[in-house]
Design a protein around this motif. Structure first.
Motif, PDB file in Angstrom:
ATOM      1  N   MET A   1       0.660  -1.368   0.241  1.00  5.81           N
ATOM      2  CA  MET A   1       0.073  -0.136   0.015  1.00  5.81           C
ATOM      3  C   MET A   1       0.893   1.149   0.063  1.00  5.81           C
ATOM      4  SD  MET A   1      -2.857   0.163  -0.731  1.00  5.81           S
ATOM      5  CE  MET A   1      -3.005   1.981  -0.595  1.00  5.81           C
ATOM      6  N   LEU A   2       1.808   1.303   0.937  1.00  4.02           N
ATOM      7  CA  LEU A   2       2.788   2.579   0.863  1.00  4.02           C
ATOM      8  C   LEU A   2       3.495   2.623  -0.287  1.00  4.02           C
ATOM      9  CD1 LEU A   2       3.906   4.798   2.446  1.00  4.02           C
ATOM     10  CD2 LEU A   2       5.424   3.293   3.375  1.00  4.02           C
ATOM     11  N   ARG A   3       3.926   1.498  -0.815  1.00  2.00           N
ATOM     12  CA  ARG A   3       4.746   1.503  -2.057  1.00  2.00           C
ATOM     13  C   ARG A   3       3.856   2.183  -3.036  1.00  2.00           C
ATOM     14  NH1 ARG A   3       5.718  -3.561  -0.268  1.00  2.00           N
ATOM     15  NH2 ARG A   3       7.896  -3.679   0.199  1.00  2.00           N
ATOM     16  N   ALA A   5       1.039   4.124  -2.578  1.00  2.00           N
ATOM     17  CA  ALA A   5       0.777   5.635  -2.025  1.00  2.00           C
ATOM     18  C   ALA A   5       2.056   6.512  -2.356  1.00  2.00           C
ATOM     19  CB  ALA A   5       0.781   5.534  -0.689  1.00  2.00           C
ATOM     20  N   TYR A   6       3.237   5.967  -2.074  1.00  2.00           N
ATOM     21  CA  TYR A   6       4.401   6.928  -2.452  1.00  2.00           C
ATOM     22  C   TYR A   6       4.473   7.074  -4.032  1.00  2.00           C
ATOM     23  CZ  TYR A   6       9.321   8.172  -2.346  1.00  2.00           C
ATOM     24  OH  TYR A   6      10.667   9.055  -2.163  1.00  2.00           O
ATOM     25  N   ARG A   9       1.751   9.501  -4.711  1.00  2.00           N
ATOM     26  CA  ARG A   9       1.906  10.966  -4.161  1.00  2.00           C
ATOM     27  C   ARG A   9       2.975  11.524  -4.941  1.00  2.00           C
ATOM     28  NH1 ARG A   9      -2.194  11.502  -1.863  1.00  2.00           N
ATOM     29  NH2 ARG A   9      -2.735  10.550   0.039  1.00  2.00           N
ATOM     30  N   ASN A  10       3.995  10.693  -5.306  1.00  2.00           N
ATOM     31  CA  ASN A  10       5.257  11.512  -6.199  1.00  2.00           C
ATOM     32  C   ASN A  10       4.761  11.755  -7.561  1.00  2.00           C
ATOM     33  OD1 ASN A  10       7.277  11.110  -4.431  1.00  2.00           O
ATOM     34  ND2 ASN A  10       7.709   9.078  -4.837  1.00  2.00           N
ATOM     35  N   ARG A  13       2.586  15.036  -7.132  1.00  2.00           N
ATOM     36  CA  ARG A  13       3.113  15.882  -6.358  1.00  2.00           C
ATOM     37  C   ARG A  13       3.333  17.228  -7.141  1.00  2.00           C
ATOM     38  NH1 ARG A  13       8.756  15.238  -3.231  1.00  2.00           N
ATOM     39  NH2 ARG A  13       7.963  13.268  -3.043  1.00  2.00           N
ATOM     40  N   ASN A 289      17.335  15.442  -1.950  1.00  2.00           N
ATOM     41  CA  ASN A 289      17.245  15.092  -0.592  1.00  2.00           C
ATOM     42  C   ASN A 289      16.549  13.999   0.003  1.00  2.00           C
ATOM     43  OD1 ASN A 289      14.887  16.262  -0.599  1.00  2.00           O
ATOM     44  ND2 ASN A 289      15.127  17.519   1.164  1.00  2.00           N
ATOM     45  N   GLU A 290      15.409  13.905  -0.521  1.00  2.00           N
ATOM     46  CA  GLU A 290      14.664  12.642  -0.017  1.00  2.00           C
ATOM     47  C   GLU A 290      15.248  11.351  -0.534  1.00  2.00           C
ATOM     48  OE1 GLU A 290      10.782  14.196  -1.364  1.00  2.00           O
ATOM     49  OE2 GLU A 290      10.520  12.221  -1.618  1.00  2.00           O
ATOM     50  N   THR A 293      18.172  10.479   1.429  1.00  2.00           N
ATOM     51  CA  THR A 293      17.726  10.111   2.832  1.00  2.00           C
ATOM     52  C   THR A 293      17.611   8.684   2.615  1.00  2.00           C
ATOM     53  OG1 THR A 293      16.839  12.488   3.270  1.00  2.00           O
ATOM     54  CG2 THR A 293      16.269  10.518   5.047  1.00  2.00           C
ATOM     55  N   LEU A 294      16.676   8.200   1.747  1.00  2.00           N
ATOM     56  CA  LEU A 294      16.136   6.754   1.386  1.00  2.00           C
ATOM     57  C   LEU A 294      17.622   6.027   1.512  1.00  2.00           C
ATOM     58  CD1 LEU A 294      13.375   6.955  -1.324  1.00  2.00           C
ATOM     59  CD2 LEU A 294      13.199   6.665   1.420  1.00  2.00           C
ATOM     60  N   LEU A 303      17.163   0.203  -6.172  1.00  2.39           N
ATOM     61  CA  LEU A 303      15.827   0.106  -5.554  1.00  2.39           C
ATOM     62  C   LEU A 303      15.471   1.691  -5.942  1.00  2.39           C
ATOM     63  CD1 LEU A 303      13.616  -1.048  -4.377  1.00  2.39           C
ATOM     64  CD2 LEU A 303      14.370  -0.458  -1.851  1.00  2.39           C
TER      65      LEU A 303
ATOM     66  N   PHE B  93      18.634  14.285  10.546  1.00  4.98           N
ATOM     67  CA  PHE B  93      19.479  15.254  10.017  1.00  4.98           C
ATOM     68  C   PHE B  93      18.900  16.719  10.298  1.00  4.98           C
ATOM     69  CE2 PHE B  93      19.444  11.812   7.046  1.00  4.98           C
ATOM     70  CZ  PHE B  93      20.680  11.566   6.947  1.00  4.98           C
ATOM     71  N   HIS B  97      14.453  16.249   6.264  1.00  7.48           N
ATOM     72  CA  HIS B  97      14.523  15.491   5.189  1.00  7.48           C
ATOM     73  C   HIS B  97      13.167  14.576   5.090  1.00  7.48           C
ATOM     74  CE1 HIS B  97      17.789  17.327   3.791  1.00  7.48           C
ATOM     75  NE2 HIS B  97      18.820  16.514   4.277  1.00  7.48           N
ATOM     76  N   VAL B 101       5.038  14.848   0.579  1.00 14.22           N
ATOM     77  CA  VAL B 101       3.744  14.265   0.077  1.00 14.22           C
ATOM     78  C   VAL B 101       3.192  13.302   0.929  1.00 14.22           C
ATOM     79  CG1 VAL B 101       4.069  15.256  -2.081  1.00 14.22           C
ATOM     80  CG2 VAL B 101       4.862  12.932  -1.700  1.00 14.22           C
ATOM     81  N   LEU B 102       4.156  12.791   1.869  1.00 15.71           N
ATOM     82  CA  LEU B 102       3.532  11.634   2.694  1.00 15.71           C
ATOM     83  C   LEU B 102       3.101  11.967   4.013  1.00 15.71           C
ATOM     84  CD1 LEU B 102       6.062   8.677   1.659  1.00 15.71           C
ATOM     85  CD2 LEU B 102       3.976   9.196   0.590  1.00 15.71           C
ATOM     86  N   GLN B 106       3.451   7.763   7.288  1.00 13.71           N
ATOM     87  CA  GLN B 106       3.785   7.076   5.996  1.00 13.71           C
ATOM     88  C   GLN B 106       5.557   6.982   5.944  1.00 13.71           C
ATOM     89  OE1 GLN B 106       1.351   8.953   2.974  1.00 13.71           O
ATOM     90  NE2 GLN B 106       0.133   7.035   2.816  1.00 13.71           N
ATOM     91  N   GLU B 109       6.909   4.822   8.241  1.00 11.34           N
ATOM     92  CA  GLU B 109       6.811   3.568   7.587  1.00 11.34           C
ATOM     93  C   GLU B 109       7.977   3.242   6.617  1.00 11.34           C
ATOM     94  OE1 GLU B 109       2.902   2.646   6.427  1.00 11.34           O
ATOM     95  OE2 GLU B 109       3.674   0.705   5.770  1.00 11.34           O
ATOM     96  N   LEU B 113      10.072  -0.506   4.913  1.00 13.00           N
ATOM     97  CA  LEU B 113       9.679  -1.298   3.416  1.00 13.00           C
ATOM     98  C   LEU B 113      10.584  -2.331   2.842  1.00 13.00           C
ATOM     99  CD1 LEU B 113       8.269   1.635   1.215  1.00 13.00           C
ATOM    100  CD2 LEU B 113       7.078  -0.197   2.549  1.00 13.00           C
TER     101      LEU B 113
END
Ligand SMILES: Nc1ncnc2c1ncn2[C@@H]1O[C@H](COP(=O)(O)OP(=O)(O)OP(=O)(O)O)[C@@H](O)[C@H]1O
Ligand SMILES: [Mg+2]
Lengths: 389, 238
Positions: A1-3, A5-6, A9-10, A13, A289-290, A293-294, A303, B93, B97, B101-102, B106, B109, B113
């Motif tokens: 679900m989150l995948r 949603a992500y 949302r992206n 955006r 940045n996101e 961070t991932l 990934l 940080f 960061h 949009v989440l 989320q 979470e 993953l």
């Protein structure tokens, strides 16, 4: 679900960017579908020509230069028994229009006594053949042309030729050619044209070109050479080729449709790749940045690349779906169904072409995401984070 | 030697800029025992972030050894480091960061993953993490609906949701006012004292540093000074 949603949302955006990108893919895909549908139509038309075992004899210097009327008898004399060379049909193209209607016609006068044998694919009924032979003003109209102009068997129609005698000619529709492959062409008695020209002061009778029906491929190959040899060293030398080559030359001389359309399709698809690639690069930069961070969290570079690819795929797939489904629905389920392309065929938008277009959209998505995905895969988290400080 | 202690031995880190050597860390030794809470101070450009990145497996030393628990980071490949990070460290940080949009939930979470885990268990973990940082009632808020302090709490929840042994924070209060900073520091102390997390925190703020158990001073590529604030109770020191 989150995948999901992500992903979702992206994509939403920056809704305007996503929308424009979808459109930038949809439009080229639509152009691709339409272009390829025309090209496929041309190829089907040419393949049909090839099956007919016909030769086309034209003037050596140019297709628009007519040949002497006496050539028919001379060609027939090559096989007096008419077992290998089945029939010779003199043909004149007059184009034409209906008074007050701008749509161009493709009207041809043919020797009426050999037409039926030379063009058996029209599969005229015995009644239609009887009418054809009886009435010197008989005309056979293609099915699509009949639908467009609302013609029925028995209608009297007046056509203004684009060539001499340039005066209205009256015809009576004796068939709407429901079983023919070619839905556009109109056929009438060439003799009628000769008389109309005589009346208007054109004395000398010449014939645009001859079509010759052969019994077999071997005969076709034989007479292709024999006919040109027959007229060698005369003032009117001939050029004999099979019907497919003739049609191909005709089409390419007039518009070079297949090649130009293929180039058009390629260019627009390239534009789609650039537009989508631009979007994906902007998305990547906006979210550096996101993504860094991932990666710091332990998401592998591959990934993160996959995330970018998935977004690209989704954008392009939606665009591709719109671009392919649009023409498919329009040309199969709306009045556009009867849209015709000059000289060729109805625009037949097939599911297979749309399927190919969808594959193209997938290809576009991969190419578009290539660069940002590569950057993401080898992104150095430390450098990325530092660049944001 | 038990748990996840952090041991750096003779660590050198050299950057190259146009073939010019820029030495940042020069033979640095460091030991942080499991369950410690260390503040790292030093002038700008002294290599604090660099050191933190080495401990967190985001970067590798030019030479020397970096061991965190059983993991010998200086021997590990990029890929191994990435996998290791997902289980053993949480980063915080200065600029949070978060994914804008989440929702908060989320965002928290996301790191889960990377684990095989049923959705229910993930939600449960997210709930616990957000409860710990005091945002259990803000699950569905987007980052732009939260204050800076709340955003940093979400980032902390995200850092602890995988239950890592080590938390690395690079100026976590650098962008916050004094009162909010104090709350964030309380939270870090809580994670350290109640949940046993080993914490290394880079900071410029002596008051923030004073809330840790001890402060290390980095200068000219080595740790040259250490202060203990062993008995500092919550909220004092300031
Ligand atoms: N990729 C790089 N190439 C060259 N030099 C670098 C690179 N990364 C960092 N440096 C240098 O290494 C030194 C240490 O940087 P670092 O970010 O660790 O310092 P810091 O103590 O965290 O500083 P600040 O307090 O400003 O955050 C700086 O002088 C910086 O310019
Ligand atoms: Mg720093």
């Amino acid at each position: 679900m989150l995948r999901l949603a992500y992903l979702y949302r992206n994509l939403t955006r920056n809704p305007m960017r996503a929308l424009l990108t979808c459109a930038a893919v949809a439009l080229p895909i639509a152009i691709y579908v339409l272009s390829m549908s025309v090209v496929d139509g041309v190829n089907r038309f040419l393949d049909n020509s090839a099956r007919q075992l016909r030769l086309a004899v034209t003037h050596r210097s140019s297709i628009i230069n007519p040949l002497p009327a006496g050539y028919r008898a001379k060609i027939e004399s090559l096989d007096p028994t008419r077992t290998r060379l089945l029939s010779v049909c003199g043909i004149d193209w007059i184009g034409g229009k209906i008074e007050g209607d701008p749509r161009p016609l493709s009207t041809l006068g043919a020797d009426h006594d050999t037409f039926v044998q030379t063009f058996p694919e029209y599969r005229l009924t015995p009644e239609e053949i009887a009418e054809w032979n009886r009435d010197r003003r008989a005309i056979i109209v293609g099915a699509a042309a009949a639908r467009q102009f609302g013609w029925k068997v028995g209608d009297r129609i007046t056509i203004l030729p684009s060539l001499p005698p340039y005066q209205p000619m009256e015809f009576r529709v004796i068939s709407t050619a429901p079983r023919a492959e070619d839905p556009l062409t109109l056929w009438f008695h060439r003799q009628y044209l000769v008389e109309a020209r005589k009346q208007a002061g054109w004395e000398e009778e010449r014939v645009g070109f001859y079509f010759i029906k052969c019994a077999s491929q071997a005969d076709l190959d034989h007479f292709r050479v024999a006919i040109d040899e027959l007229f060698a060293n005369t003032p009117d030398e001939t050029k004999t080729q099979d019907e497919k080559a003739f049609m191909n030359e005709f089409i390419t001389q007039q518009f070079n449709l297949p090649r130009n359309l293929t180039i058009l399709a390629a260019v627009t698809v390239f534009v789609a790749v650039m537009a989508a690639a631009n979007t994906m690069s902007m998305n990547f930069r906006d979210r550096l940045n996101e993504l860094a961070t991932l990666k710091a969290m332990g998401f592998r570079g591959t990934l993160i690349s996959a995330i970018i690819q998935a977004e690209s795929l989704f954008l392009c797939a939606v665009g591709g779906l719109l671009g392919a489904a649009g023409p498919y629905v329009a040309f199969n389920h709306t009045p556009l169904r009867d849209f015709t392309v000059p000289l060729i065929q109805q625009l037949d938008v097939r599911a297979a072409t749309c399927g190919k277009a969808m594959l193209m959209a997938v290809g576009i998505s991969v190419l578009a995401a290539l660069w940002p995905a590569w950057l993401a895969a080898r992104m150095n988290v430390v450098a990325a984070l530092r660049s944001l400080e | 030697m038990s748990g996840t202690d952090i041991v750096l031995q003779d660590v050198r880190k050299v950057y190259y800029k146009d073939r010019l050597e820029i030495p940042v860390l020069e033979g640095l030794d460091l030991r942080v025992d499991a369950g410690d809470f260390v503040a790292l101070m030093g002038p700008s450009g002294s290599g604090k972030s660099t050191l933190l990145h080495l401990i967190g497996g985001l970067d590798r030393p030019t030479s020397g050894q970096v061991r965190v628990g059983q993991a010998e980071l200086h021997r590990m490949s990029e890929r191994q480091l990435t996998a290791w990070r997902s289980r053993h460290v949480g980063f915080i940080f200065q600029m949070y960061h978060l994914v804008p949009v989440l929702t908060a939930a989320q965002n928290v979470e996301l790191p889960l993953l990377l684990f095989r885990m049923p959705a229910r268990q993930r939600r449960q973990r997210v709930q616990v993490a957000l409860d710990v940082v005091g945002l259990g009632d803000r699950m569905d808020h987007r980052p732009n609906q939260l204050s800076g302090g709340q955003e940093q709490r979400v980032a902390i929840a995200r850092a602890i949701v995988t239950d890592p042994d080590v938390i690395l924070a690079d100026e976590p209060t650098g962008d916050l006012d004094a009162a909010t900073s104090s709350e964030i520091l309380d939270l870090l102390r809580l994670l350290n004292s109640e949940f046993g997390k080993t914490i290394v925190m880079v900071t410029h703020d002596p008051r923030a540093a004073a809330r840790s158990r001890r402060t290390l001073h980095l200068d000219k590529g080595v740790l040259d000074r250490e202060e203990l604030h062993a008995a500092t109770p919550t909220g004092a020191g300031a």
